[in-house]
Write an enzyme that holds these catalytic residues in place. Structure first.
Site, short mmCIF file in Angstrom:
data_model
loop_
_atom_site.label_atom_id
_atom_site.label_comp_id
_atom_site.label_asym_id
_atom_site.label_seq_id
_atom_site.Cartn_x
_atom_site.Cartn_y
_atom_site.Cartn_z
N GLU A 121 0.83 -1.21 0.00
CA GLU A 121 0.00 0.00 0.00
C GLU A 121 0.87 1.27 0.00
O GLU A 121 0.59 2.23 0.72
CB GLU A 121 -0.94 0.00 1.21
N GLU A 148 -6.79 -7.30 -0.95
CA GLU A 148 -7.30 -7.30 0.42
C GLU A 148 -8.79 -7.00 0.37
O GLU A 148 -9.20 -5.92 -0.06
CB GLU A 148 -6.58 -6.26 1.29
#
Length: 610
Positions: free
Chosen positions: A183, A258
């Site tokens: 991320e 995710e």
């Protein structure tokens, strides 16, 4: 008989060679325009995140069997730098840190693995996975091209490569693909830095399929051209495909890296739960569209010892996470199927390849309660202090070469006065004692840094016991993660000097020597008791009548408890209990009069005192 023995030996040797050939079969794993291709055939990844560090090693296989029973074909896991290099240059891939064994057990259970070994993991984990000692390197900047950081990162990654690169599918293992950074677009947008990451991964031996993952708002900044962009937190089919195509030459495969069927908790706030019904149709639509998915989390487990992280930014207070990482996940903290598990299983069954069936769901694991345990041995924390380190001003945990736990700060003052005692930049929780009597508590969560104290006449001993409640694991404050008293202490207008500091990391509870009987003292105490079991099974220590502290069973740190909730019990895995004699130790900071411990069959994860 001699010829018969030779024949048997030959058969065994051939069997061994055949087995070896089966376990080292090399695969190809590639990107198709819309799907992943395993040996040239489409593979839809149905993965669930499960962290080896949060599950006792003895229970890894059971959790993986549950993953298979829900319909997963893959397990996702981070790799945690701070457990593998706890001190600079000292590596640990043993016991519960044996990530290679975790991956190999998954292969034995017929599961693929998605590996996420980037140095930064977030994961509600202490310092986002970074080892504390990075804070000691002057000028080091994490997640950047700063030379000290890259050098430390590279040395670590080379060690990870030795463990895991041979387990990639193109080398005969079961690791399908490997994530570069984590991320990153939520943090910065330096593509050169991302490319340095990519090259280091290849140098470490990760020569298979690499990918990145980012949420919707960050995918452009966090994606490295040429790598597959995974998307986090989105399950709208059209949006997933659009975002990935925009960042991948108009192609797939389409991968939700995710997918959040629930959320985590932090101290003092309610337990987060999300009904399965809210996600069933979304999972169905994603799988029907052929999109691959990784559930975060499939099984959360427990963040034991002092390894929880914390959130903090300019608008929200400091929020340290609780020890339970139950996450309201499909598989609960103890490894049992939930309603969410069963409903997700029914969805997955609809989308299985033709001819494939799912194993039966194993029955819930047995659970026991335990009669009241009397903690009849104790020791006053202030009576077992190590040698002090002395400095004019307070030293941080990092200055003391200490990662986690507690530090006791002590100085001597002239008394007969009342004034405001202020601790500048306390991190994170401080109990103040004057001549051994508790004067108050300062809690970073509540933005507390000062209190009025009254000093008696004569020489006065001021003690401040500081607990590291978890380093920040997300956001810009990753670079401001030192612990302890990180600035100065003042009394009125006077800065206090001449400090003694006592390190209390509690990394080996077996070193503590106990005495019989109770201690009548308000200072923190360690209490020890024993109990006998005729059979072992999971249980939960009920800490609701206690105050704040940590519990060990048979030497294993079970995590923190705190009566502010929402967690009021601590999960005790059957794998860490023994038939016969068991020992339990409690470090209690506040309610030192408590000496009885109960174990119950049902966890309490959502109780906040009124």
């Amino acid at each position: 008989m001699k010829h018969f023995k030779i024949l048997i030996l030959s058969v065994l040797l051939l069997s061994g060679l055949t087995l070896k050939a089966q376990t080292t079969t090399k695969h190809t794993f590639a990107l198709g325009d819309s799907t992943f291709l395993l040996d040239g055939k489409p593979l839809q990844i149905i993965s669930g995140e499960m962290h080896y560090t949060r599950v006792p090693r003895e229970a890894w296989r059971q959790r993986m069997k549950m993953a298979k029973a829900m319909g997963l074909n893959t397990i996702g896991t981070y790799v945690f730098w701070n457990v593998h290099e706890p001190q600079k240059g000292h590596y640990d891939f043993t016991g519960n840190n044996d990530i290679a064994a975790f991956v190999k057990i998954a292969q034995e259970e017929g599961l693929w693995v998605i590996l996420r070994p980037s140095p930064y993991v977030c994961a509600e984990w202490e310092f986002g996975g970074y080892p504390y000692w990075l804070e000691k390197e002057k000028g080091l900047v994490v997640r950047s091209k700063e030379p000290q950081y890259l050098a430390a990162y590279k040395k670590y990654l080379m060690q990870v490569g030795k463990q895991l690169a041979p387990l990639q599918v193109n080398h005969g293992g079961n690791v399908l693909m490997v994530q570069v950074e984590n991320e990153y677009g939520s943090y910065s947008n330096d593509k050169d830095y991302l490319d340095i990451n990519r090259k280091m991964f290849i140098e470490a031996g990760f020569d298979g399929l690499l990918y990145t993952c980012d949420p919707e708002a960050a995918i452009k900044d966090g994606h490295l051209p040429g790598l597959l962009p995974g998307i986090n937190g989105i399950d709208n089919v059209d949006k997933v495909k659009k975002l990935i195509k925009e960042n991948h030459q108009g192609k797939g495969p389409f991968f939700i890296a995710e997918w959040y069927p629930a959320w985590f908790d932090w101290w003092g706030t309610k337990h987060h739960t999300v009904p399965a019904e809210k996600y069933v149709s979304k999972l169905d639509s994603v799988l029907a569209a052929g999109i691959s998915i990784n559930m975060y989390m499939f099984h959360g487990g427990t963040t034991r010892a002092f390894m929880n992280g914390a959130n903090y930014n300019d608008t929200n207070p400091y929020e340290p996470q609780i020890s339970s990482y139950d996450y309201d996940a499909p598989l609960d903290e103890a490894g049992n199927a939930t309603d969410k598990f069963m409903k997700f299983r029914e969805v997955i069954k609809k989308h299985l390849p033709e001819g494939q069936t799912l194993p039966e769901v194993p029955a819930a694991k047995p659970v026991i309660d335990i009669p009241a345990i009397e903690l009849n041995q104790s020791v006053n924390l202030f009576n077992i202090l190590p040698a002090a380190k002395i400095n004019s001003t307070p030293l941080t945990f990092e200055d003391l070469n200490q990662a986690y736990g507690f530090v006791l700060y002590r100085t001597t003052l002239n008394g007969a006065k009342s004034a405001i005692l202020k601790i500048q930049d306390l991190r994170d929780y401080g109990i103040i004692y004057i001549n051994g009597k508790k004067a108050g508590i300062l809690d970073r969560r509540l933005n507390q840094d000062s209190l009025m104290v009254t000093l008696p006449k004569g020489k006065v001993t001021l003690d401040i016991l500081v607990e590291n409640l978890g380093r920040i694991n997300f956001g810009p404050y990753l670079l401001k993660n030192t612990k302890g008293i990180t600035d100065k202490v003042t009394l009125g207008q006077t800065e206090l000097k001449n400090w003694q500091m006592y390190s209390l990391p509690f990394d080996d509870i077996n070193k503590v020597v106990f005495k019989g009987g109770k201690i009548l003292s308000a200072t923190p105490q360690l209490k020890k008791g024993s109990f006998n079991l005729s059979k072992v099974a999971d249980t939960y220590f009920d800490m609701s009548k206690w105050g704040k502290g940590t519990v060990w069973v048979n030497g294993h740190n079970l995590g923190r408890y705190w009566n502010v909730g929402p967690q009021q019990t601590l999960y005790v895995p059957a794998e860490w209990l023994i038939k016969g004699h068991n020992e339990v130790v409690v470090l209690e900071l506040i309610k030192t009069e408590q000496s009885t411990l109960n174990a119950v069959k049902i966890p309490v994860l959502n109780a906040i005192p009124q």
